[in-house]
Write a protein that holds these residues in place. Structure first.
Motif, PDB file in Angstrom:
ATOM      1  N   GLU A  39      27.511  10.303  24.627  1.00  0.00           N
ATOM      2  CA  GLU A  39      27.413   9.205  25.580  1.00  0.00           C
ATOM      3  C   GLU A  39      26.972   7.907  24.921  1.00  0.00           C
ATOM      4  O   GLU A  39      26.294   7.914  23.907  1.00  0.00           O
ATOM      5  CB  GLU A  39      26.472   9.560  26.727  1.00  0.00           C
ATOM      6  CG  GLU A  39      25.081   9.919  26.286  1.00  0.00           C
ATOM      7  CD  GLU A  39      24.260  10.526  27.408  1.00  0.00           C
ATOM      8  OE1 GLU A  39      24.325  10.056  28.548  1.00  0.00           O
ATOM      9  OE2 GLU A  39      23.537  11.483  27.119  1.00  0.00           O
ATOM     10  N   SER A  60      24.660   5.567  31.453  1.00  0.00           N
ATOM     11  CA  SER A  60      25.565   5.822  30.333  1.00  0.00           C
ATOM     12  C   SER A  60      26.943   6.239  30.824  1.00  0.00           C
ATOM     13  O   SER A  60      27.118   6.633  31.972  1.00  0.00           O
ATOM     14  CB  SER A  60      24.993   6.909  29.419  1.00  0.00           C
ATOM     15  OG  SER A  60      24.890   8.131  30.118  1.00  0.00           O
ATOM     16  N   GLY A  62      30.413   8.546  29.067  1.00  0.00           N
ATOM     17  CA  GLY A  62      30.747   9.378  27.920  1.00  0.00           C
ATOM     18  C   GLY A  62      31.644  10.526  28.287  1.00  0.00           C
ATOM     19  O   GLY A  62      32.331  10.510  29.308  1.00  0.00           O
TER      20      GLY A  62
END
Length: 146
Positions: A39, A60, A62
């Protein structure tokens, strides 16, 4: 996790982690799965005044993957993995034990869907329900003196 602080409040990071998962006994497979997260995120320290302690929040984006070498009840083996995009939200606290070192603890929630299945080298698009991962983190942060 590796990060860069832009100032005392905001920083960015890249993180990678892997956890070993065992299947339930009644699923007909043996072995273990590896659950990995990669991430890219941002973190904001909160303006709460506590002695030597800074609370923070993070967000985040990811990918995560679940993979294993699976063995069924008949002894057949195959490499299998599922992967997909994720969004992460987290919170934690950093407690300073010296001017350059702190103990960092927090929780990270990952939301997303696995949308790609790889089975014995063949890639297939899949549609599965969304999943949530909960990760507890504990570590040490070091900052160079500037």
């Amino acid at each position: 996790m590796v990060g860069y602080g832009f100032n005392r409040t905001f920083s960015s990071y890249v993180a990678f982690d892997v956890a070993k998962q065992s299947p339930k006994r009644n699923e007909g497979v043996s072995g273990s799965f590896g659950l990995g997260h990669l991430e890219f995120g941002a973190r904001a320290n909160l303006a709460v005044r506590l002695p030597n302690t800074i609370p923070y929040i993070s967000a985040s984006v990811g990918r995560r993957a679940l993979s294993a070498r699976a063995v069924d009840d008949e002894g057949n083996e195959a490499d299998v993995s599922m992967s997909g995009r994720m969004l992460g939200l987290g919170a934690g606290v950093e407690h300073f034990v010296s001017p350059t070192m702190s103990v960092d603890g927090g929780v990270q929630l990952g939301f997303g869907k696995f949308d790609l299945l790889t089975l014995a080298g063949r890639k297939l698009d899949i549609q599965v329900n969304g999943t949530t991962t909960v990760r507890l983190r504990l570590g040490v942060t070091w900052r160079p003196r500037v």
